[in-house]
Design a protein around this motif. Structure first.
Motif, PDB file in Angstrom:
ATOM      1  N   PRO A 181      75.407  50.563  95.173  1.00 54.14           N
ATOM      2  CA  PRO A 181      76.301  50.004  95.794  1.00 54.14           C
ATOM      3  C   PRO A 181      76.688  50.653  97.300  1.00 54.14           C
ATOM      4  CG  PRO A 181      77.363  51.344  94.218  1.00 54.14           C
ATOM      5  CD  PRO A 181      75.923  51.186  93.809  1.00 54.14           C
ATOM      6  N   ILE A 182      76.172  51.943  97.433  1.00 55.58           N
ATOM      7  CA  ILE A 182      76.259  52.624  98.717  1.00 55.58           C
ATOM      8  C   ILE A 182      75.169  52.001  99.669  1.00 55.58           C
ATOM      9  CG2 ILE A 182      75.823  54.708  99.727  1.00 55.58           C
ATOM     10  CD1 ILE A 182      77.254  56.249  97.319  1.00 55.58           C
ATOM     11  N   ALA A 183      73.936  51.552  98.762  1.00 63.08           N
ATOM     12  CA  ALA A 183      72.926  50.892  99.835  1.00 63.08           C
ATOM     13  C   ALA A 183      73.148  49.826 100.294  1.00 63.08           C
ATOM     14  CB  ALA A 183      71.669  50.976  98.843  1.00 63.08           C
ATOM     15  N   ASP A 184      73.888  48.952  99.416  1.00 60.76           N
ATOM     16  CA  ASP A 184      74.432  47.522  99.795  1.00 60.76           C
ATOM     17  C   ASP A 184      75.487  47.702 100.983  1.00 60.76           C
ATOM     18  OD1 ASP A 184      74.978  44.738  99.639  1.00 60.76           O
ATOM     19  OD2 ASP A 184      76.900  45.249  98.417  1.00 60.76           O
ATOM     20  N   LYS A 185      76.071  48.744 101.006  1.00 55.92           N
ATOM     21  CA  LYS A 185      77.096  48.958 102.166  1.00 55.92           C
ATOM     22  C   LYS A 185      76.283  49.313 103.674  1.00 55.92           C
ATOM     23  CE  LYS A 185      81.510  50.993 103.191  1.00 55.92           C
ATOM     24  NZ  LYS A 185      82.755  52.054 102.561  1.00 55.92           N
ATOM     25  N   LEU A 186      75.290  50.430 103.418  1.00 51.67           N
ATOM     26  CA  LEU A 186      74.810  50.758 104.469  1.00 51.67           C
ATOM     27  C   LEU A 186      73.727  49.899 104.946  1.00 51.67           C
ATOM     28  CD1 LEU A 186      74.271  54.417 103.443  1.00 51.67           C
ATOM     29  CD2 LEU A 186      75.944  53.622 105.030  1.00 51.67           C
ATOM     30  N   LEU A 187      73.005  48.854 104.356  1.00 49.33           N
ATOM     31  CA  LEU A 187      72.092  48.254 104.733  1.00 49.33           C
ATOM     32  C   LEU A 187      72.686  47.111 105.863  1.00 49.33           C
ATOM     33  CD1 LEU A 187      69.874  47.767 101.553  1.00 49.33           C
ATOM     34  CD2 LEU A 187      69.312  48.819 103.559  1.00 49.33           C
ATOM     35  N   SER A 188      72.077  46.853 106.559  1.00 50.16           N
ATOM     36  CA  SER A 188      72.152  45.654 107.552  1.00 50.16           C
ATOM     37  C   SER A 188      71.661  44.365 106.986  1.00 50.16           C
ATOM     38  CB  SER A 188      71.225  45.789 108.843  1.00 50.16           C
ATOM     39  OG  SER A 188      69.884  45.745 108.642  1.00 50.16           O
ATOM     40  N   GLU A 189      72.098  43.420 107.713  1.00 52.41           N
ATOM     41  CA  GLU A 189      71.794  41.952 107.318  1.00 52.41           C
ATOM     42  C   GLU A 189      70.195  41.950 106.948  1.00 52.41           C
ATOM     43  OE1 GLU A 189      73.642  39.434 106.172  1.00 52.41           O
ATOM     44  OE2 GLU A 189      75.385  40.829 105.963  1.00 52.41           O
ATOM     45  N   ARG A 190      69.543  42.577 107.716  1.00 49.37           N
ATOM     46  CA  ARG A 190      67.938  42.485 107.754  1.00 49.37           C
ATOM     47  C   ARG A 190      67.453  43.834 106.971  1.00 49.37           C
ATOM     48  NH1 ARG A 190      64.805  44.245 111.998  1.00 49.37           N
ATOM     49  NH2 ARG A 190      65.856  45.736 113.238  1.00 49.37           N
ATOM     50  N   GLY A 191      68.375  44.625 106.287  1.00 47.98           N
ATOM     51  CA  GLY A 191      67.888  45.714 105.624  1.00 47.98           C
ATOM     52  C   GLY A 191      67.130  45.597 104.480  1.00 47.98           C
ATOM     53  N   TRP A 192      66.167  46.550 104.411  1.00 49.08           N
ATOM     54  CA  TRP A 192      65.163  46.678 103.219  1.00 49.08           C
ATOM     55  C   TRP A 192      65.275  48.151 102.585  1.00 49.08           C
ATOM     56  CZ3 TRP A 192      59.828  45.403 105.972  1.00 49.08           C
ATOM     57  CH2 TRP A 192      59.921  43.697 106.588  1.00 49.08           C
ATOM     58  N   LEU A 193      65.302  47.909 100.942  1.00 44.12           N
ATOM     59  CA  LEU A 193      65.585  49.254 100.425  1.00 44.12           C
ATOM     60  C   LEU A 193      64.022  49.256  99.582  1.00 44.12           C
ATOM     61  CD1 LEU A 193      67.116  51.431  99.056  1.00 44.12           C
ATOM     62  CD2 LEU A 193      67.882  49.588  97.604  1.00 44.12           C
ATOM     63  N   TYR A 194      63.640  50.682  99.769  1.00 41.88           N
ATOM     64  CA  TYR A 194      62.540  50.707  98.802  1.00 41.88           C
ATOM     65  C   TYR A 194      63.086  51.916  98.004  1.00 41.88           C
ATOM     66  CZ  TYR A 194      59.659  48.447 102.582  1.00 41.88           C
ATOM     67  OH  TYR A 194      59.036  47.775 103.461  1.00 41.88           O
ATOM     68  N   MET A 195      62.847  51.598  96.691  1.00 39.15           N
ATOM     69  CA  MET A 195      63.414  52.742  95.480  1.00 39.15           C
ATOM     70  C   MET A 195      62.266  52.521  94.409  1.00 39.15           C
ATOM     71  SD  MET A 195      66.744  52.235  93.178  1.00 39.15           S
ATOM     72  CE  MET A 195      67.750  52.951  94.259  1.00 39.15           C
ATOM     73  N   VAL A 196      62.225  54.085  94.154  1.00 38.91           N
ATOM     74  CA  VAL A 196      61.119  54.311  92.841  1.00 38.91           C
ATOM     75  C   VAL A 196      61.994  54.260  91.752  1.00 38.91           C
ATOM     76  CG1 VAL A 196      59.554  56.277  92.109  1.00 38.91           C
ATOM     77  CG2 VAL A 196      59.936  56.069  94.274  1.00 38.91           C
ATOM     78  N   THR A 197      61.517  53.675  90.860  1.00 36.40           N
ATOM     79  CA  THR A 197      62.191  53.575  89.186  1.00 36.40           C
ATOM     80  C   THR A 197      60.987  53.810  88.371  1.00 36.40           C
ATOM     81  OG1 THR A 197      61.490  51.221  88.906  1.00 36.40           O
ATOM     82  CG2 THR A 197      63.667  51.743  90.016  1.00 36.40           C
ATOM     83  N   LEU A 198      61.561  54.307  87.035  1.00 42.29           N
ATOM     84  CA  LEU A 198      60.946  54.602  85.770  1.00 42.29           C
ATOM     85  C   LEU A 198      61.147  53.395  84.971  1.00 42.29           C
ATOM     86  CD1 LEU A 198      58.992  56.939  84.710  1.00 42.29           C
ATOM     87  CD2 LEU A 198      61.159  57.702  83.501  1.00 42.29           C
ATOM     88  N   THR A 199      59.906  53.271  84.214  1.00 46.59           N
ATOM     89  CA  THR A 199      60.169  51.848  83.257  1.00 46.59           C
ATOM     90  C   THR A 199      61.385  52.091  82.122  1.00 46.59           C
ATOM     91  OG1 THR A 199      57.553  51.764  82.950  1.00 46.59           O
ATOM     92  CG2 THR A 199      59.038  50.755  81.161  1.00 46.59           C
ATOM     93  N   ALA A 200      61.662  53.371  81.863  1.00 45.87           N
ATOM     94  CA  ALA A 200      62.774  53.552  81.021  1.00 45.87           C
ATOM     95  C   ALA A 200      64.295  53.208  81.765  1.00 45.87           C
ATOM     96  CB  ALA A 200      62.906  55.273  80.544  1.00 45.87           C
ATOM     97  N   ASN A 201      64.090  53.173  83.211  1.00 47.06           N
ATOM     98  CA  ASN A 201      65.295  52.892  83.801  1.00 47.06           C
ATOM     99  C   ASN A 201      65.685  51.237  83.893  1.00 47.06           C
ATOM    100  OD1 ASN A 201      63.956  54.911  86.521  1.00 47.06           O
ATOM    101  ND2 ASN A 201      65.186  55.323  84.804  1.00 47.06           N
TER     102      ASN A 201
END
Length: 277
Positions: A181-201
């Motif tokens: 939710p913090i990323a959603d608030k900070l990202l611009s309308e053209r914002g991109w988020l790159y996130m590392v995840t594990l299969t267990a997540n």
């Protein structure tokens, strides 16, 4: 440690015959060194390298995207934010970089890593990026996150010391679910988020949560090591997704077929880049 890596023909050609500019970028990133450290600061490892490889895989798109504000949440040693600044250019090119970490030792180490490689970012001691929500709301064009994702007991989340860098709570999702939710608030309308995840997540479920917020998603890099299976997922606001008008779904709901298809539409993998490879 062995890595399962697959490279398609087009990407192999790019790596075999890179432009002089690309070659310089790859060389600088491969030569990034930690000029200082601390026992409580997480040093670059497989997940860090996978995240940088994802940015390299998407570098042409990032350059065309022309981001103004870039941010790393949980900067640790500074390896990722330094790599991103080397890829895209400095403030004189219209880029501004921010990095946050709850660990004050990580803030110091990141400062020194940036300085040693001739790049700059504003590094802030902060829990996720809560202190920047008002200042940068709707302004971040690129956000990169290598969160604490390892499943651990909940009481290990956020503790002092280096364990905070990987302790993710139940299913490794406690910190991730706070970041979204913090990323959603900070990202611009053209914002991109790159996130590392594990299969267990349960990355499919994470993509479902973000889809309900209006984001499309794609796996940019997938890497399996002897210890874990990592996915670096790219999220971006999508008009088609936003227009679906879905009601929020339960976090226990299985991902839709469209989410699955989005994830299965993957970019090629990149090799493992670091000073020792």
């Amino acid at each position: 440690m062995e890595h399962n890596i697959d490279i398609d023909d087009d990407l192999a050609n790019q790596l075999s015959f890179p432009s002089s500019t690309t070659q310089k970028v790859l060389s600088r990133i491969a030569q990034i060194k930690l000029v200082s450290g601390h026992p409580e600061v997480y040093e670059p490892c497989d997940d860090s390298f996978a995240l940088v490889d994802a940015l390299l895989a998407d570098r042409i798109n990032l350059l065309e995207h022309r981001p103004t504000v870039c941010m790393e949440v949980g900067c640790g040693s500074g390896y990722v934010i330094t790599s991103l600044a080397i890829m895209l250019g400095q403030e004189g090119d219209g880029h501004h970089y921010f990095a946050t970490d709850i660990n004050p030792h990580a803030v110091r180490v990141t400062h020194e890593t940036l300085k040693a490689h001739g790049v700059h970012a504003e590094v802030i001691c902060d829990n996720v990026a809560s202190g920047l929500e008002r200042r940068l709301e709707g302004m971040v064009d690129v956000m990169v996150v290598n969160p604490p994702y390892v499943p651990t007991p909940e009481d290990e989340v956020g503790i002092h010391g280096i364990a905070a860098a990987w302790a993710g709570g139940e299913n490794g999702r406690t910190v991730i679910d706070k970041i979204l939710p913090i990323a959603d608030k900070l990202l611009s309308e053209r914002g991109w988020l790159y996130m590392v995840t594990l299969t267990a997540n349960n990355p499919f479920q994470i993509c479902g949560i973000m889809r309900d917020k209006g984001y499309a998603s794609r796996i940019v890099v997938q890497r399996s090591t002897e210890e874990e299976s990592l996915h670096v997922i790219k999220f971006w606001r999508d008009a088609v997704v936003q227009g679906e008008g879905k009601e929020p779904t339960s976090t226990n709901k299985a991902p839709s077929a469209s989410v699955m298809n989005s994830l299965l539409s993957q970019l090629p993998w990149l090799p493992f880049w670091n000073s020792g490879s």
